[in-house]
Design an enzyme around this catalytic site. Structure first.
Site, PDB file in Angstrom:
ATOM      1  N   ALA A  67       0.867  -1.177   0.000  1.00 23.62           N
ATOM      2  CA  ALA A  67       0.000   0.000   0.000  1.00 23.62           C
ATOM      3  C   ALA A  67       0.901   1.224   0.000  1.00 23.62           C
ATOM      4  O   ALA A  67       2.078   1.154   0.379  1.00 23.62           O
ATOM      5  CB  ALA A  67      -0.884  -0.018   1.236  1.00 23.62           C
ATOM      6  N   GLY A 110       0.677  -4.949   0.946  1.00 27.95           N
ATOM      7  CA  GLY A 110      -0.579  -4.962   0.190  1.00 27.95           C
ATOM      8  C   GLY A 110      -0.426  -5.624  -1.171  1.00 27.95           C
ATOM      9  O   GLY A 110      -1.391  -6.171  -1.716  1.00 27.95           O
ATOM     10  N   GLU A 113      -0.871  -9.160  -0.490  1.00 28.54           N
ATOM     11  CA  GLU A 113      -2.293  -9.369  -0.169  1.00 28.54           C
ATOM     12  C   GLU A 113      -3.148  -9.335  -1.441  1.00 28.54           C
ATOM     13  O   GLU A 113      -4.094 -10.104  -1.588  1.00 28.54           O
ATOM     14  CB  GLU A 113      -2.754  -8.324   0.849  1.00 28.54           C
ATOM     15  CG  GLU A 113      -2.114  -8.565   2.213  1.00 28.54           C
ATOM     16  CD  GLU A 113      -2.295  -7.424   3.193  1.00 28.54           C
ATOM     17  OE1 GLU A 113      -2.094  -6.255   2.806  1.00 28.54           O
ATOM     18  OE2 GLU A 113      -2.640  -7.700   4.362  1.00 28.54           O
ATOM     19  N   GLU A 133       5.207  -5.341   6.828  1.00 27.83           N
ATOM     20  CA  GLU A 133       4.595  -4.206   7.542  1.00 27.83           C
ATOM     21  C   GLU A 133       5.149  -4.010   8.946  1.00 27.83           C
ATOM     22  O   GLU A 133       5.183  -2.897   9.465  1.00 27.83           O
ATOM     23  CB  GLU A 133       3.068  -4.389   7.631  1.00 27.83           C
ATOM     24  CG  GLU A 133       2.328  -4.244   6.321  1.00 27.83           C
ATOM     25  CD  GLU A 133       2.160  -5.565   5.562  1.00 27.83           C
ATOM     26  OE1 GLU A 133       2.947  -6.514   5.823  1.00 27.83           O
ATOM     27  OE2 GLU A 133       1.255  -5.645   4.713  1.00 27.83           O
TER      28      GLU A 133
HETATM   29  N1  CO8 Z   1       4.584   3.170  -0.786  1.00 26.41           N
HETATM   30  C1  CO8 Z   1       4.971   4.335  -1.359  1.00 26.41           C
HETATM   31  N2  CO8 Z   1       6.075   4.455  -2.142  1.00 26.41           N
HETATM   32  C2  CO8 Z   1       6.824   3.365  -2.318  1.00 26.41           C
HETATM   33  C3  CO8 Z   1       6.498   2.130  -1.747  1.00 26.41           C
HETATM   34  C4  CO8 Z   1       5.315   2.051  -0.945  1.00 26.41           C
HETATM   35  N3  CO8 Z   1       4.883   0.903  -0.383  1.00 26.41           N
HETATM   36  N4  CO8 Z   1       7.446   1.225  -2.095  1.00 26.41           N
HETATM   37  C5  CO8 Z   1       8.319   1.884  -2.880  1.00 26.41           C
HETATM   38  N5  CO8 Z   1       7.961   3.174  -3.011  1.00 26.41           N
HETATM   39  C6  CO8 Z   1       8.644   4.229  -3.776  1.00 26.41           C
HETATM   40  C7  CO8 Z   1       9.898   4.706  -3.047  1.00 26.41           C
HETATM   41  O1  CO8 Z   1       9.554   5.661  -2.054  1.00 26.41           O
HETATM   42  C8  CO8 Z   1      10.684   5.286  -4.200  1.00 26.41           C
HETATM   43  O2  CO8 Z   1      10.154   6.541  -4.532  1.00 26.41           O
HETATM   44  P1  CO8 Z   1      11.164   7.796  -4.804  1.00 26.41           P
HETATM   45  O3  CO8 Z   1      11.955   7.365  -6.021  1.00 26.41           O
HETATM   46  O4  CO8 Z   1      10.243   8.933  -5.058  1.00 26.41           O
HETATM   47  O5  CO8 Z   1      12.029   7.924  -3.590  1.00 26.41           O
HETATM   48  C9  CO8 Z   1      10.361   4.349  -5.356  1.00 26.41           C
HETATM   49  O6  CO8 Z   1       9.132   3.697  -4.985  1.00 26.41           O
HETATM   50  C10 CO8 Z   1      11.413   3.286  -5.579  1.00 26.41           C
HETATM   51  O7  CO8 Z   1      11.631   2.612  -4.358  1.00 26.41           O
HETATM   52  P2  CO8 Z   1      13.091   2.456  -3.702  1.00 26.41           P
HETATM   53  O8  CO8 Z   1      13.981   3.566  -4.103  1.00 26.41           O
HETATM   54  O9  CO8 Z   1      12.897   2.227  -2.231  1.00 26.41           O
HETATM   55  O10 CO8 Z   1      13.562   1.112  -4.447  1.00 26.41           O
HETATM   56  P3  CO8 Z   1      14.605   0.016  -3.886  1.00 26.41           P
HETATM   57  O11 CO8 Z   1      14.845  -0.894  -5.047  1.00 26.41           O
HETATM   58  O12 CO8 Z   1      15.758   0.658  -3.237  1.00 26.41           O
HETATM   59  O13 CO8 Z   1      13.790  -0.773  -2.741  1.00 26.41           O
HETATM   60  C11 CO8 Z   1      11.881  -1.931  -1.806  1.00 26.41           C
HETATM   61  C12 CO8 Z   1      12.664  -1.537  -3.078  1.00 26.41           C
HETATM   62  C13 CO8 Z   1      12.735  -2.860  -0.941  1.00 26.41           C
HETATM   63  C14 CO8 Z   1      10.614  -2.638  -2.240  1.00 26.41           C
HETATM   64  C15 CO8 Z   1      11.541  -0.651  -0.989  1.00 26.41           C
HETATM   65  O14 CO8 Z   1      10.975   0.313  -1.855  1.00 26.41           O
HETATM   66  C16 CO8 Z   1      10.572  -0.876   0.132  1.00 26.41           C
HETATM   67  O15 CO8 Z   1      10.948  -1.397   1.173  1.00 26.41           O
HETATM   68  N6  CO8 Z   1       9.273  -0.496  -0.061  1.00 26.41           N
HETATM   69  C17 CO8 Z   1       8.274  -0.601   0.958  1.00 26.41           C
HETATM   70  C18 CO8 Z   1       7.808  -2.035   1.145  1.00 26.41           C
HETATM   71  C19 CO8 Z   1       6.782  -2.107   2.252  1.00 26.41           C
HETATM   72  O16 CO8 Z   1       7.067  -1.857   3.398  1.00 26.41           O
HETATM   73  N7  CO8 Z   1       5.534  -2.470   1.906  1.00 26.41           N
HETATM   74  C20 CO8 Z   1       4.451  -2.527   2.851  1.00 26.41           C
HETATM   75  C21 CO8 Z   1       3.671  -1.245   2.841  1.00 26.41           C
HETATM   76  S1  CO8 Z   1       2.381  -1.178   4.064  1.00 26.41           S
HETATM   77  C22 CO8 Z   1       1.148  -2.136   3.420  1.00 26.41           C
HETATM   78  O17 CO8 Z   1       1.234  -2.627   2.350  1.00 26.41           O
HETATM   79  C23 CO8 Z   1      -0.069  -2.309   4.283  1.00 26.41           C
HETATM   80  C24 CO8 Z   1      -1.194  -2.939   3.470  1.00 26.41           C
HETATM   81  C25 CO8 Z   1      -2.499  -2.785   4.210  1.00 26.41           C
HETATM   82  C26 CO8 Z   1      -3.647  -2.411   3.255  1.00 26.41           C
HETATM   83  C27 CO8 Z   1      -4.138  -1.034   3.537  1.00 26.41           C
HETATM   84  C28 CO8 Z   1      -5.278  -0.573   2.618  1.00 26.41           C
HETATM   85  C29 CO8 Z   1      -5.668   0.844   2.854  1.00 26.41           C
END
Ligand code: CO8
Length: 259
Positions: A67, A110, A113, A133
């Site tokens: 998400a 998400g 999911e 998460e």
């Molecule tokens: N949300 C927003 N932006 C994101 C997300 C995310 N989940 N994941 C990546 N991005 C963005 C980064 O901020 C970055 O943006 P920018 O270039 O503007 O800085 C761009 O995507 C590229 O990402 P990275 O530079 O971080 O890329 P890397 O290759 O270095 O890393 C990863 C990739 C490991 C996937 C890393 O991006 C990461 O850890 N992302 C987050 C993963 C995460 O924690 N996911 C869980 C999110 S919470 C959730 O899903 C709850 C679900 C519940 C449902 C709710 C419904 C309302």
């Protein structure tokens, strides 16, 4: 229809539609607008007679990295509860046609999911899947604690959700989370091939079978068996049942029309 965050091909192959999540710069992070579009697109395809199976994909780098964290970071508990952020997720539950996820790269939070909300999964060997998460100080919120536990069992689900560790595609296959793992170059083609094999069959029988399988997660066994029996019987009101059984007896290939 035009979408900001999706690319939709209503006929990527006979009877098969393709929906691609298209927010590549944010690794397909699932913001509310994208989820609304996804629910709307799937509903349109679900009601379109020529479509018999739907493939949902992202890109090679990410199916979806969760998400959208920027959208949630400042939210209050009341925002989360009252803005009904889960409405589009609930709409996905109601899709009757078979949904196949074709995943590669990050399949996280998400994103995982969403994959588990689909009916089958074809994974690229590069996929990494999990529910990270806990690292953000929260927990899965769109079905992860339930669907992951059903799919892979309690000990591994606990480990993944409580540590945030991710699975390789092969581990996910061994754990029963995905149907198959194929090279990165062919995961989408493989998913479309699987969808084509499904799309050959009666859409009525497909929808009734999907509904019955989903009830295995909601009903006690005896009630599930009764629900199955009702759907099995309902198939006999279709022309497709007559066609399928006649074709078998006449030693020819059936031609299912969806009636
Ligand atoms: N949300 C927003 N932006 C994101 C997300 C995310 N989940 N994941 C990546 N991005 C963005 C980064 O901020 C970055 O943006 P920018 O270039 O503007 O800085 C761009 O995507 C590229 O990402 P990275 O530079 O971080 O890329 P890397 O290759 O270095 O890393 C990863 C990739 C490991 C996937 C890393 O991006 C990461 O850890 N992302 C987050 C993963 C995460 O924690 N996911 C869980 C999110 S919470 C959730 O899903 C709850 C679900 C519940 C449902 C709710 C419904 C309302």
């Amino acid at each position: 229809m035009d979408y900001q965050y999706l690319v939709v091909d209503p006929q990527v192959a006979p009877g098969v539609a393709l929906v691609r999540l298209n927010r590549p710069n944010q690794l397909n992070a699932l913001n509310l607008a994208l989820m609304d579009e996804l629910a709307a697109a799937l509903e349109v395809l679900d009601s379109s007679e020529p479509v018999r199976a739907i493939v949902l994909t992202g890109n090679d780098r990410a199916f979806a990295a969760g998400a959208d964290i920027t959208e949630m970071a400042d939210a209050s508990a009341l925002d989360m509860a009252l803005q009904h952020r889960f409405a589009s997720w609930e709409r996905l539950e109601k899709i009757r046609k078979p949904l196949i996820a074709a995943v590669s790269g990050h399949v996280l939070g998400g994103g995982c999911e969403l994959m588990m909300a689909c009916d089958m999964v074809v994974a690229s060997e590069t996929a990494r899947l999990g529910q990270p998460e806990i690292r953000l100080g929260v927990m899965p919120g769109a079905g992860g604690t339930q669907r992951l536990t059903h799919a892979i069992g309690k000990p591994l689900a606990m480990e993944l959700i409580l540590t945030g560790r991710t699975l390789s595609a092969d581990e996910a296959f061994r754990a029963g989370l995905v149907n198959c793992v194929v090279p990165k170059e062919c995961y989408l083609d493989e998913a479309i091939r699987l969808a084509c094999r499904i799309a050959e069959h009666s859409p009525i029988a497909l929808a009734l079978a999907k509904q019955a399988i989903k009830q295995a997660f909601q009903l006690p066994l005896h009630e599930g068996i009764l629900a199955e029996r009702k759907n099995f019987s309902l198939c006999f009101s279709s022309a497709d049942q007559k066609e399928g059984m006649s074709a078998f007896l006449e030693k020819r290939k059936p031609r299912f029309t969806g009636h």
